[in-house]
Design a protein around this motif. Structure first.
Motif, PDB file in Angstrom:
ATOM      1  N   VAL A 596      48.260  58.377 -21.870  1.00  0.00           N
ATOM      2  CA  VAL A 596      48.174  59.709 -22.477  1.00  0.00           C
ATOM      3  C   VAL A 596      49.249  59.892 -23.546  1.00  0.00           C
ATOM      4  N   SER A 597      48.859  60.511 -24.660  1.00  0.00           N
ATOM      5  CA  SER A 597      49.837  60.899 -25.668  1.00  0.00           C
ATOM      6  C   SER A 597      49.430  62.219 -26.305  1.00  0.00           C
ATOM      7  N   LEU A 598      50.423  62.909 -26.839  1.00  0.00           N
ATOM      8  CA  LEU A 598      50.225  64.149 -27.586  1.00  0.00           C
ATOM      9  C   LEU A 598      50.709  63.932 -29.015  1.00  0.00           C
ATOM     10  N   PHE A 599      50.051  64.594 -29.989  1.00  0.00           N
ATOM     11  CA  PHE A 599      50.529  64.459 -31.362  1.00  0.00           C
ATOM     12  C   PHE A 599      50.298  65.753 -32.130  1.00  0.00           C
ATOM     13  N   ALA A 600      51.061  65.904 -33.205  1.00  0.00           N
ATOM     14  CA  ALA A 600      50.900  67.033 -34.121  1.00  0.00           C
ATOM     15  C   ALA A 600      51.285  66.556 -35.514  1.00  0.00           C
TER      16      ALA A 600
END
Length: 834
Positions: A596-600
């Motif tokens: 899992v990863s989050l990005f912006a």
């Protein structure tokens, strides 16, 4: 031509899911089948500084490989792009007339203004929306294609010029997988045969090559009455590897022609909010076309030097490309230096027939200046015969007045060089990746186009004929089916552009990664020089664009010959201006856990204006300067953020996005009566939405899903304030893709499903354009190790799917022009591997 009936898949096309491959020294190599994507950590290399696992990068990206494109049931570039999330592609199955955009950015005209299409890391064309020369026209897919990589938004603004919306990169095979393939295909319910081949091998431990291409010929999926498709391409590359890098030489020769499946008439009833579209009697828009006919073969006209010429309508849209490129990668003092350079000679021809009025035969003479007159066939088996006034010819009784659009693409030659260097530094407990580069390009736009106004019947089967209008006194109002050698007796839209665009851009990026956190930023500055000449009476300044010419050389000046559109060659206009703008992008990615990863990310980019800025109040033809500097480029601002999840058997990416831009443009539309109109665009737009991509695999079963929900609006409009707050035309709330598949060693069976919800036909938001779902099943059978039999059924339920509708509201005539997808087409093929 005899059909080579082989068994093929029933059509399904894959929807593009991200691919991730282990990093190689040769970063642009295709990395395995996307079907294996979740099992591998594959790198994405398009529009980024360095190939990385997508879970470690703050971008939205997708990948298709060649075998998955095969399952779509079509080889059209635009339809391939329509299988990628976020991309909206308007096409009728060929690539000369397309419109492509991404994430709700405006699609005011044809081409791909905000999305750059590349081949092997360099743009096919510097500008994707040149009149009558869409990028898709100069690109083809075949067995030499390894994969298609697409990046939406993100760092596309800073790692390529004129690509703020995104980049789609068609990557060729380079011989790293030895062996070859030959594939023979044929339509089973239509006449179109095709042969594809590809072969790659090693000449030594350090030298490998790849060669591939295709040839096709036949009438095609719509009745034309002759072989409307004919041509092909050959691609070759050879790679020398050495310690720390490689050098690759590559070349392409393309010469292909295809028909222009432009707008055709349909019956329209109901209300604007709940319209009912149906085929006209005797004409099926899924299987017939008015841009190709065995009886409408040539038109007389004048060339760009005002000399007499004959236009070959059966040439359709012809694309010719000869390109030569060199690519190298080297390790120098800790830096990885990559340079790509390519020169491409591009030319071609564009032919389109655009109906402007559909009138019953009984009243056509009166409507077009011959009260009490009659109609007479000018070509075809009935040439010279008078059409009975009371007869319902072709079952619909209609006669069309149309614009015949011919463009001679003299030169879209371009030269492109992209040099960059990257280095990874150990900084503290993390790694700092720095990149610096310089981009330089030269793009010619040497284009001549000529419109005429013709008359013909609305016949199916490629049997449409030119018709002459005869006055009551026996005088011919038209000449060999031509009413005007121009646009309704005016000198408008008879033009030549002879322009050159120079583009330069230094750029750089930094990315710091420590543990699960990666922070990056990139910056680019584009500056360009535009120069050249323009010819056309509608530049004003006393230029004369009409004269009498004996076009058919019979010694008599007929009515149409009295006002022939010509170019004022002694009074050229000038193009001479400079521009410059900065682009930047900043992003952050956090790997919460292995799966899992989050990005912006936030980005600002722009797209420089091409030739559409001329022949308008924005450009001064006397000085060559722009009267409004803001017209030199269209800025695009974007924000995005999301979550990425991947584990064996399940991949799910969810991204929210926002974008805004301005657009100064011209678009062909229609007024409330349905009449064709040229509309000036000077607007600001915004869009927001969510993209979802998913892949589920369990044993032999797999399911790919994709959907893009978009809410777009016109924020301001200087030309038409009543449009403010409306939804841009052809912008649906939802587009979606799905591909269920069951695969074993012996066979694969599945379906490609593409759909869209309804939208508005024009920016006035009156007439609804219905949505559609296209289902294309496929079957692949592998009876032996090196043989594959396939069957595709594109649009198996024969849906009448409307790509674009030319009216703003239901016209009094109850007839509208619309561009439609092809109906059901079944194709069989056999592939041999060696």
């Amino acid at each position: 031509m005899n059909k080579t009936k082989a068994i093929l898949l029933v059509s399904a096309a894959l929807f593009a899911l991200p691919a991730y491959a282990n990093e190689e020294a040769d970063a642009d190599r295709a990395a395995g089948s996307a079907a294996d994507a979740p099992a591998k950590k594959q790198s994405f290399t398009t529009g980024v500084a360095k190939g990385r696992d997508l879970l470690d990068t703050a971008i939205s990206a997708s990948t298709l490989d060649e075998s998955e494109i095969q399952k779509t049931g079509t080889r059209s570039i635009a339809e391939v792009l329509g299988n990628i999330p976020g991309i909206r592609a308007e096409t009728a199955g060929t690539d000369g007339l397309t419109a492509i955009t991404i994430r709700g950015l405006p699609l005011a005209a044809d081409g791909s203004k905000f999305l750059q299409i590349q081949e092997d890391g360099l743009p096919v064309m510097e500008f994707g929306d040149v009149h009558f020369a869409a990028t898709t026209a100069f690109l083809r897919t075949d067995l030499s294609l390894s994969q298609v990589q697409a990046i939406r938004g993100g760092s596309a603004s800073t790692f390529a010029s004129n690509s703020p919306g995104g980049i789609v990169n068609f990557i060729s095979k380079t011989g790293d997988e030895e062996g070859g393939q030959i594939q023979l295909s044929s339509g089973l319910d239509h006449e179109l045969g095709r042969a594809d081949f590809n072969y790659g091998a090693r000449l030594s431990d350090s030298v490998r090559f790849n060669i591939g291409g295709f040839y096709r010929q036949g009438e095609g999926p719509r009745a034309a009455g002759y072989s409307a498709f004919r041509g092909g391409q050959v691609k070759f590359n050879i790679t020398k590897e050495f310690s720390g890098g490689y050098v690759r030489l590559y070349a392409k020769v393309l010469d292909d022609r295809e028909p222009n499946y432009a707008q055709v008439p349909l019956r329209l009833t109901g209300t604007n909010a709940d319209p009912v579209y149906a085929p006209l009697p005797g004409f099926d828009p899924r299987r017939d076309t008015l841009s190709a006919s065995r009886y409408r073969t040539t038109i007389l006209s004048v060339d760009q030097d005002n000399n007499l010429r004959t236009i070959d309508l059966q040439q359709g849209n012809r694309s010719k490309v000869m390109s030569l490129g060199l690519e190298g990668q080297f390790d120098v003092a800790g830096w990885t230096v990559t340079n790509r350079v390519r020169y491409a000679r591009i030319s071609g021809t564009y032919n389109e027939t655009l109906p402007t009025a559909m009138v019953p035969a009984a009243v056509f003479p009166t409507a077009f200046g011959a009260p009490g007159g009659s109609l007479r066939y000018a070509t075809g088996p009935n040439a010279g015969a008078t059409i009975p006034a009371a007869g319902a010819i072709n079952g619909n009784g209609l006669v069309a007045s149309a614009l015949d659009l011919n463009a001679e693409i003299n030169s879209m030659d371009n030269f492109t060089n992209d040099l960059r260097g990257s280095r990874v530094w150990e900084v503290g407990k993390g790694k700092l990746t720095t990149t610096a580069g310089f981009y330089a390009a030269s793009q010619d736009v040497d284009l001549y186009y000529d419109f005429s106004n013709s008359v013909y019947d609305v016949a199916s089967g490629g049997n449409s004929s030119f018709i002459d209008v005869i006055a009551a006194d026996g005088r011919s109002v038209s000449q060999a089916g031509i009413l005007d050698y121009g646009v309704f007796g005016r000198s408008s839209y008879h033009r030549r552009y002879d322009l050159n665009y120079r583009v330069y851009a230094p750029y750089g990026s930094v990315n710091y990664q420590q543990g699960p956190l990666a922070i990056g930023a990139s910056l680019r500055y584009d500056f360009g020089k535009v120069g050249g000449r323009l010819f056309g009476a509608d530049l004003g300044g006393g230029r004369v664009g009409l004269t009498a010419i004996d076009i058919n050389r019979d010694g008599v000046i007929s009515g149409p010959e009295a006002n022939v559109s010509v170019l004022p060659l002694g009074q050229p206009g000038i193009a001479d201006y400079d521009y410059g703008y900065a682009s930047y992008s900043v992003g952050v990615n956090y790997r919460l856990a292995e799966p899992v990863s989050l990005f912006a990310r936030y980005s600002r980019g722009a797209r420089a204006s091409a030739e559409r800025v001329f022949f308008s109040p924005t450009a001064n033809p006397a000085t060559g300067k722009l009267t409004d500097d803001s017209a030199a480029y269209a800025p695009v601002k974007q924000a995005e953020g999301g979550i990425k999840f991947r584990q064996p058997g399940l991949t799910l990416f969810v991204t929210g996005f926002w974008a805004s831009t301005t657009d100064k443009n011209l678009q062909i539309g229609a007024d409330a009566t349905g009449a064709v109109a040229l509309i000036t665009i000077d607007r600001a737009y915004s869009a927001k939405g969510v993209e979802v991509e998913g892949l589920f695999e369990r044993g032999p079963l797999s399911l790919r899903l994709g959907a893009t929900y978009t809410k777009a609006r016109i924020d301001s409009d200087k030309a038409d304030p009543t449009a403010v707050g409306n939804t841009p035309r052809h912008q649906p709330d939802l587009i979606f893709q799905a591909m269920p598949q069951y695969r074993t060693g012996l066979f694969s069976i599945g379906a490609n499903i593409l759909g869209t919800t309804s939208s508005f036909a024009q920016d006035s938001n009156l007439l609804k354009q219905p949505g559609y779902v296209i289902v294309s099943p496929f079957l692949e059978v592998r009876p032996t190790e090196r043989v594959q039999l396939s069957l595709n059924a594109y649009n198996v339920f024969d849906k009448l799917a409307l790509v674009q509708v030319g009216s703003a509201a239901i016209p009094a005539s109850g007839i509208v022009n619309a561009q439609t997808l092809n109906g059901r087409t079944i194709t069989g093929s056999v592939r041999f591997s060696f």
